[in-house]
Design a protein around this motif. Structure first.
Motif, PDB file in Angstrom:
ATOM      1  N   GLN A 214       1.036  -1.371  -0.038  1.00  0.00           N
ATOM      2  CA  GLN A 214       0.120   0.058  -0.058  1.00  0.00           C
ATOM      3  C   GLN A 214       0.910   1.346   0.003  1.00  0.00           C
ATOM      4  O   GLN A 214       0.464   2.260  -0.706  1.00  0.00           O
ATOM      5  CB  GLN A 214      -1.026  -0.126   1.289  1.00  0.00           C
ATOM      6  CG  GLN A 214      -1.851  -1.001   0.962  1.00  0.00           C
ATOM      7  CD  GLN A 214      -2.718  -1.527   2.429  1.00  0.00           C
ATOM      8  OE1 GLN A 214      -2.276  -1.010   3.372  1.00  0.00           O
ATOM      9  NE2 GLN A 214      -3.925  -1.743   2.452  1.00  0.00           N
ATOM     10  N   ALA A 215       2.103   1.170   0.676  1.00  0.00           N
ATOM     11  CA  ALA A 215       2.772   2.294   0.879  1.00  0.00           C
ATOM     12  C   ALA A 215       3.586   2.608  -0.547  1.00  0.00           C
ATOM     13  O   ALA A 215       3.595   3.898  -0.637  1.00  0.00           O
ATOM     14  CB  ALA A 215       3.925   2.277   1.750  1.00  0.00           C
ATOM     15  N   LEU A 216       4.023   1.759  -1.303  1.00  0.00           N
ATOM     16  CA  LEU A 216       4.551   1.550  -2.408  1.00  0.00           C
ATOM     17  C   LEU A 216       3.814   2.418  -3.642  1.00  0.00           C
ATOM     18  O   LEU A 216       4.049   3.165  -4.185  1.00  0.00           O
ATOM     19  CB  LEU A 216       5.233   0.413  -3.013  1.00  0.00           C
ATOM     20  CG  LEU A 216       6.477  -0.175  -2.208  1.00  0.00           C
ATOM     21  CD1 LEU A 216       6.783  -1.528  -2.676  1.00  0.00           C
ATOM     22  CD2 LEU A 216       7.527   0.888  -1.976  1.00  0.00           C
ATOM     23  N   HIS A 217       2.380   1.936  -3.312  1.00  0.00           N
ATOM     24  CA  HIS A 217       1.368   2.262  -4.160  1.00  0.00           C
ATOM     25  C   HIS A 217       1.073   3.865  -4.119  1.00  0.00           C
ATOM     26  O   HIS A 217       0.961   4.768  -5.059  1.00  0.00           O
ATOM     27  CB  HIS A 217       0.235   1.503  -4.212  1.00  0.00           C
ATOM     28  CG  HIS A 217      -1.104   1.941  -5.106  1.00  0.00           C
ATOM     29  ND1 HIS A 217      -2.040   2.717  -4.733  1.00  0.00           N
ATOM     30  CD2 HIS A 217      -1.143   1.549  -6.454  1.00  0.00           C
ATOM     31  CE1 HIS A 217      -2.811   3.013  -5.716  1.00  0.00           C
ATOM     32  NE2 HIS A 217      -2.290   2.176  -6.745  1.00  0.00           N
ATOM     33  N   ALA A 218       1.044   4.160  -2.724  1.00  0.00           N
ATOM     34  CA  ALA A 218       0.678   5.567  -2.357  1.00  0.00           C
ATOM     35  C   ALA A 218       1.929   6.489  -2.901  1.00  0.00           C
ATOM     36  O   ALA A 218       1.579   7.708  -2.990  1.00  0.00           O
ATOM     37  CB  ALA A 218       0.347   5.737  -0.956  1.00  0.00           C
ATOM     38  N   ALA A 219       3.097   5.901  -2.895  1.00  0.00           N
ATOM     39  CA  ALA A 219       4.102   6.599  -3.315  1.00  0.00           C
ATOM     40  C   ALA A 219       4.395   6.858  -4.534  1.00  0.00           C
ATOM     41  O   ALA A 219       5.210   7.710  -5.163  1.00  0.00           O
ATOM     42  CB  ALA A 219       5.478   5.975  -2.734  1.00  0.00           C
ATOM     43  N   GLY A 220       3.383   6.062  -5.142  1.00  0.00           N
ATOM     44  CA  GLY A 220       3.352   6.796  -6.885  1.00  0.00           C
ATOM     45  C   GLY A 220       4.323   5.784  -7.928  1.00  0.00           C
ATOM     46  O   GLY A 220       4.348   5.911  -8.913  1.00  0.00           O
ATOM     47  N   HIS A 221       4.682   4.600  -7.120  1.00  0.00           N
ATOM     48  CA  HIS A 221       5.457   3.652  -7.930  1.00  0.00           C
ATOM     49  C   HIS A 221       4.657   3.171  -8.879  1.00  0.00           C
ATOM     50  O   HIS A 221       3.482   2.634  -8.786  1.00  0.00           O
ATOM     51  CB  HIS A 221       6.176   2.643  -7.121  1.00  0.00           C
ATOM     52  CG  HIS A 221       7.274   3.435  -6.240  1.00  0.00           C
ATOM     53  ND1 HIS A 221       8.555   3.632  -6.776  1.00  0.00           N
ATOM     54  CD2 HIS A 221       7.376   3.705  -4.900  1.00  0.00           C
ATOM     55  CE1 HIS A 221       9.212   4.395  -5.855  1.00  0.00           C
ATOM     56  NE2 HIS A 221       8.747   4.310  -4.591  1.00  0.00           N
ATOM     57  N   ASP A 222       5.205   2.563  -9.880  1.00  0.00           N
ATOM     58  CA  ASP A 222       4.386   1.778 -11.105  1.00  0.00           C
ATOM     59  C   ASP A 222       4.611   0.363 -10.841  1.00  0.00           C
ATOM     60  O   ASP A 222       5.643  -0.128 -10.925  1.00  0.00           O
ATOM     61  CB  ASP A 222       5.047   2.187 -12.637  1.00  0.00           C
ATOM     62  CG  ASP A 222       4.485   1.310 -13.518  1.00  0.00           C
ATOM     63  OD1 ASP A 222       3.289   0.683 -13.300  1.00  0.00           O
ATOM     64  OD2 ASP A 222       4.892   1.169 -14.712  1.00  0.00           O
ATOM     65  N   ILE A 223       3.605  -0.350 -10.093  1.00  0.00           N
ATOM     66  CA  ILE A 223       3.615  -1.834  -9.780  1.00  0.00           C
ATOM     67  C   ILE A 223       3.047  -2.634 -10.797  1.00  0.00           C
ATOM     68  O   ILE A 223       2.004  -2.522 -11.097  1.00  0.00           O
ATOM     69  CB  ILE A 223       2.904  -1.878  -8.507  1.00  0.00           C
ATOM     70  CG1 ILE A 223       3.518  -0.997  -7.281  1.00  0.00           C
ATOM     71  CG2 ILE A 223       3.088  -3.261  -7.992  1.00  0.00           C
ATOM     72  CD1 ILE A 223       2.851  -1.015  -6.050  1.00  0.00           C
TER      73      ILE A 223
END
Length: 315
Positions: free
Chosen positions: A17-26
């Motif tokens: 969730q944190a990586l998604h919120a930080a704007g990374h392209d998952i």
């Protein structure tokens, strides 16, 4: 940054969730396949699988990565800069470790090199450690042997449980991995001294041996609840799970270890005594001791057994 996230249990969800919120392209999430769960044994997706679907991220759940050339090619086609791994549960072959441009990073729930392996949270409490923490590590072929990029400690107190430490380290891991991906961090080799290993837990690990000290048994209960769960046996073979207890390490007694010493469920240990505060009998939920005793008699002089009963099913 374009990344692949690989994780399975609740521990890994805050990081995703944190990586998604930080704007990374998952590009994709890898997780363990759905497993039978509940009384009906219906297939249930992992917590990470459910979280990924809520975020609209594609999910892959191969049964194995070993000798799985088709999955290797699918992983390569994602063209990721980095893979982030958090309690995934499958071993990544070298070909996958080498695929992302910046390699694979692991969120490990210990202060490496202490407690490499499968049960770092429980092992730290069992051992009486005063600190645990999270290490962000560059993955390599060895078991949690890779160089460290960032780590941070969390105190373990006399009341810390596996659940509370799990939640603290899960949140900390999500913070540290976003920091590592936001700015370069120089890798630091793990020291050769202080290496310990955290084994995979079995149900047998939860068995209470009343010959142990009250302090050690309190740690075992706090470390192994909710899974595999601490338990003891009645003379008739009834299994009683112990959810929480108060250690009385300085209490002197003449009772045989495992003997109920009073009406407050104080149990003689090899050294000191343990006052049981939460118990569970078969087919019922966990109860506070007062409520438990209203429906289940454990009079003074009752003796619990230390004989193994539950089989060692792996976590």
């Amino acid at each position: 940054m374009r990344l692949v996230f690989m994780g399975t249990p609740d521990f890994a969800v805050p990081a995703l969730q944190a990586l998604h919120a930080a704007g990374h392209d998952i590009a994709a999430v890898y997780t363990q396949p759905p497993r039978p769960a509940g009384r009906g044994k219906a297939l249930r997706a992992s917590p990470v699988h459910q979280a990924a679907e809520q975020l609209g991220i594609a999910v892959r759940h191969p049964v194995s990565l070993r000798k799985n050339a088709e999955e290797w090619e699918a992983f390569k086609a994602l063209d990721a800069d980095v893979a982030v791994v958090a309690a995934y549960g499958l071993i990544l072959p070298q070909i996958m470790l080498d695929t992302p441009r910046l390699g694979c990073l692991n969120i490990h729930a210990s202060l490496l090199p202490r407690w490499r392996g499968a049960s770092p949270i429980q092992s730290a409490i069992l051992a009486g450690d005063t600190q645990s923490g999270v290490t962000i590590m560059q993955m390599e072929a060895g078991l949690d042997t890779g160089p460290m990029l960032l780590r941070e400690a969390v105190d373990i107190t006399p009341t810390t449980t596996a659940t509370s430490l799990h939640d603290a380290l899960s949140a900390l891991g999500s913070t540290l991995i976003t920091k590592v991906l936001a700015a370069p961090h120089d890798p630091v080799p793990q020291p050769e001294e202080g290496v310990t290993y955290a084994p995979r837990l079995t149900k047998e690990d939860g068995r209470i041996n009343w010959q142990d000290s009250a302090t050690a048994l309190d740690r075992r209960i706090r470390a192994l609840t909710p899974w595999p769960g601490a338990y003891t046996l009645m003379a008739d073979g009834t299994v009683l799970k112990i959810g929480a207890a108060q250690p009385l390490p300085s209490l002197n007694h003449t009772g045989t270890p495992g003997t109920v010493l009073d009406d407050a469920l104080t149990i003689a240990c090899g050294t000191g005594a343990l006052r049981l505060t939460h118990l569970q009998k078969p087919g019922r939920g966990m109860m506070e001791a007062d409520a438990f005793l209203r429906g289940f008699s454990l009079p003074k002089g009752t003796i619990f057994s230390s004989t193994p009963d539950l089989t060692g099913t792996q976590a």
